[in-house]
Design an enzyme around this catalytic site. Structure first.
Site, PDB file in Angstrom:
ATOM      1  CD  GLU A  77       4.588   2.385  12.488  1.00 18.34           C
ATOM      2  OE1 GLU A  77       5.062   3.395  11.930  1.00 18.34           O
ATOM      3  OE2 GLU A  77       4.055   1.456  11.858  1.00 18.34           O
ATOM      4  CG  ASN A  88      -0.138  -1.266  16.341  1.00 17.94           C
ATOM      5  OD1 ASN A  88      -0.145  -2.457  16.616  1.00 17.94           O
ATOM      6  ND2 ASN A  88      -0.206  -0.813  15.084  1.00 17.94           N
ATOM      7  CG  HIS A  94       4.259  -5.236   8.921  1.00 16.60           C
ATOM      8  ND1 HIS A  94       3.216  -5.555   8.064  1.00 16.60           N
ATOM      9  CD2 HIS A  94       3.849  -4.187   9.656  1.00 16.60           C
ATOM     10  CE1 HIS A  94       2.223  -4.706   8.269  1.00 16.60           C
ATOM     11  NE2 HIS A  94       2.574  -3.870   9.233  1.00 16.60           N
ATOM     12  CD  GLU A 132      -0.012  -2.489  11.369  1.00 17.98           C
ATOM     13  OE1 GLU A 132       0.849  -2.382  10.472  1.00 17.98           O
ATOM     14  OE2 GLU A 132      -0.354  -1.540  12.082  1.00 17.98           O
ATOM     15  CG  ASP A 142       2.517  -8.163   6.076  1.00 15.93           C
ATOM     16  OD1 ASP A 142       3.541  -8.102   6.790  1.00 15.93           O
ATOM     17  OD2 ASP A 142       2.034  -7.161   5.518  1.00 15.93           O
TER      18      ASP A 142
HETATM   19  O1  9MR Z   1      -1.191  -0.497   4.478  1.00 16.56           O
HETATM   20  C1  9MR Z   1      -0.905   0.865   4.568  1.00 16.56           C
HETATM   21  C2  9MR Z   1      -0.525   1.371   3.193  1.00 16.56           C
HETATM   22  O2  9MR Z   1      -1.607   1.287   2.297  1.00 16.56           O
HETATM   23  C3  9MR Z   1      -0.016   2.804   3.305  1.00 16.56           C
HETATM   24  O3  9MR Z   1       0.462   3.226   2.047  1.00 16.56           O
HETATM   25  C4  9MR Z   1       1.081   2.871   4.341  1.00 16.56           C
HETATM   26  C5  9MR Z   1       1.623   4.282   4.484  1.00 16.56           C
HETATM   27  O4  9MR Z   1       2.559   4.380   5.493  1.00 16.56           O
HETATM   28  O5  9MR Z   1       0.573   2.424   5.582  1.00 16.56           O
HETATM   29  C6  9MR Z   1       0.235   1.089   5.516  1.00 16.56           C
HETATM   30  O6  9MR Z   1      -0.111   0.604   6.789  1.00 16.56           O
HETATM   31  C7  9MR Z   1       0.880   0.720   7.796  1.00 16.56           C
HETATM   32  C8  9MR Z   1       0.153   0.809   9.094  1.00 16.56           C
HETATM   33  O7  9MR Z   1      -0.748   1.886   9.074  1.00 16.56           O
HETATM   34  C9  9MR Z   1       1.110   0.959  10.241  1.00 16.56           C
HETATM   35  N1  9MR Z   1       2.114  -0.074  10.240  1.00 16.56           N
HETATM   36  C10 9MR Z   1       2.803  -0.279   8.987  1.00 16.56           C
HETATM   37  C11 9MR Z   1       1.795  -0.509   7.879  1.00 16.56           C
HETATM   38  C12 9MR Z   1       2.509  -0.834   6.576  1.00 16.56           C
HETATM   39  O8  9MR Z   1       3.242   0.261   6.129  1.00 16.56           O
END
Ligand code: 9MR
Length: 469
Positions: A176, A217, A253, A281, A283
């Site tokens: 990011e 990513n 996402h 990722e 969804d």
């Molecule tokens: O799935 C992850 C969630 O459990 C955490 O609370 C969150 C914190 O920022 O991160 C989520 O995973 C993220 C991933 O590491 C990077 N892309 C976005 C994902 C969803 O927030």
């Protein structure tokens, strides 16, 4: 009361999750739910029983899921192991998890996930080494010179990548890095080290594990837009400079019905730069409650994303960000939204599961609706231990609907309900009767309601016949 016809049919659930041979083997060792076996035995084999990982392999692709280490037992572990050929730790490899206090490391969940993956012949995608989120407080609250920060980052990358050297197929090295308009995101890293923190991170990761594929990513880079074009230009320039960059991760996402029309074109333009692409990722969130229409749209969305990857040779992996709605980040981050994954919270495959399967060449095998429409109740056992078990009943309607419901069954071997949730249950002798709670009496056409319970057993625990109505 009922608003239209319902039947009293009991239907065993179809659970693409665990191949039958493994289910039988696991049952013999007591490691799988009775219901899964009953479901498998009671339904005829159909194409979706081919695990997603086998369908993907036949296309030369890898199908993955994000996982939570502590959940890798029971039905969750069975499905994660049987359906997917790649695992991504959802949180376990982030800096804040692995080094909560400077110099003191906690690798336990990451180690557990890697061991599980090895035992199940799965790849691991390491996630993530350089990010602006989920960093330890000692790091974000510290006051560092750029030289100190650079050395902290190098040590972090070297330590983590070395620990898992040879065990990680691909690392999301940088996560990011961009704003929506394509400028660099201001972060601890960019603000103090400039844009070259990205090239340095890749170089350090490559030195620690030359065999691991190294990715950048990001999210909202699935279609052709300002952000994905900035990422494209960065990857192009890294390649030109000889910086070790192997792949681009498109997080995906997505929002229901909003798969970018340029997804495949975008995947292709990255591939044409000479890097791999992964959907990292995936969804597809929707407004709750889910309806038959939204679940059908979600199936189409999953199918088109997986299909876009399948169509591009260098798109190597599609990973879902949690395979079950019970393990998704969406509901807590977007209140009122959820149901974003291919399995519901009770590990039943949703239409989205079949969308993935179809995009990977599997047949359409969404269970056909009963002729004329009906509501059915399905009893299953999700976990069982020496003297107790957890069960659930799913009431699903197709071509019919309910505004209240009541189910009953008779236990044949002395089982006794000790606790129930999402229903009001009573037991008199062998007979258990459960009716809807105040909030879940409605079962729309195409929808389902599930309630759960704990019960005791001894000797044997046969599955009863459930009556709806
Ligand atoms: O799935 C992850 C969630 O459990 C955490 O609370 C969150 C914190 O920022 O991160 C989520 O995973 C993220 C991933 O590491 C990077 N892309 C976005 C994902 C969803 O927030």
């Amino acid at each position: 009361m009922r608003t239209s016809r319902s039947t009293t049919t009991t239907r065993t659930f179809r659970a693409p999750g665990i191949p039958l041979r493994k289910r039988i083997a696991a049952l013999l060792t007591g490691a799988v739910s009775v219901a899964a076996l009953v479901g498998a035995g009671a339904t005829t084999a159909h194409a979706a029983d081919t695990p997603l990982r086998d369908l993907a392999a036949a296309q030369g692709k890898v199908i993955g899921t994000a996982v939570t280490g502590s959940k890798l037992t029971g039905a969750y572990g069975d499905i994660a192991g049987a359906q997917f050929s790649s695992l991504t730790p959802g949180n376990a490899m982030k800096w804040g998890t692995v080094e909560p206090t400077q110099g003191s490391f906690n690798w336990s969940e990451a180690d557990q996930i890697v061991a599980f993956a090895q035992a199940h012949h799965q790849q691991v995608r390491g996630h993530t080494l350089v990010w602006h989120n989920q960093n330890p407080n000692w790091l974000t609250n510290g006051s560092w010179t750029p030289a100190q920060l650079s050395s902290l980052l190098q040590n972090h990358i070297t330590t983590e990548v070395t620990r898992y050297k040879g065990k990680i197929a691909a690392w999301d090295v940088v996560n990011e890095a961009f704003n929506e308009d394509g400028t660099y995101r201001p972060t601890l890293w960019y603000d103090n080290l400039g844009a070259d923190y990205i090239a340095n991170a890749l170089t350090w990761a490559h030195a620690a594990d030359p065999a691991a594929k190294l990715y950048i990513n990001d999210y909202n880079v699935e279609g052709v837009n300002a952000k994905s074009t900035a990422l494209y230009n960065l990857v192009k320039s890294l390649k030109q400079r000889g910086v070790p960059i192997d792949g681009v991760g498109l997080q995906a996402h997505l929002i229901l019905g909003q798969v970018p029309a340029t997804l495949q074109q975008n995947i292709q333009r990255f591939a044409d730069l000479g890097v791999d692409v992964a959907i990292t990722e995936l969804d597809v969130r929707m407004q709750l409650p889910a309806t038959a229409a939204s679940l059908t749209q979600q199936k189409a969305d999953f199918k088109s994303v997986v299909g876009a990857c399948a169509a591009v040779t260098r798109c190597v992996n599609v990973t879902v960000w949690g395979f079950t709605d019970s393990d998704s980040w969406v509901p807590s981050t977007f209140p009122g939204y959820g149901a974003a994954t291919p399995y519901d919270e009770n590990y039943n495959p949703k239409p989205a599961y079949y969308g993935i399967a179809e995009a990977l060449g599997g047949g359409t095998s969404t269970p056909p609706p009963p002729p004329g429409g009906a509501c059915t109740a399905t009893y299953s056992v999700s976990s069982q231990w020496n003297d107790g078990f957890t069960g659930q009943v799913r009431i699903a309607c197709s071509g019919a609907s309910l505004s209240s419901w009541k189910v009953s069954w008779s236990y044949g071997a002395g089982q006794r309900i000790t606790q129930a949730w999402n229903a009001v249950c009573t037991q008199s002798g062998a007979v258990v009767t459960c009716q809807n709670a105040s909030y879940n009496g409605t079962v729309p056409d195409g929808g389902a309601v599930t309630f759960g319970f704990n019960a005791s057993w001894s000797g044997s625990n046969p599955v009863p016949t459930v009556t709806l109505g």
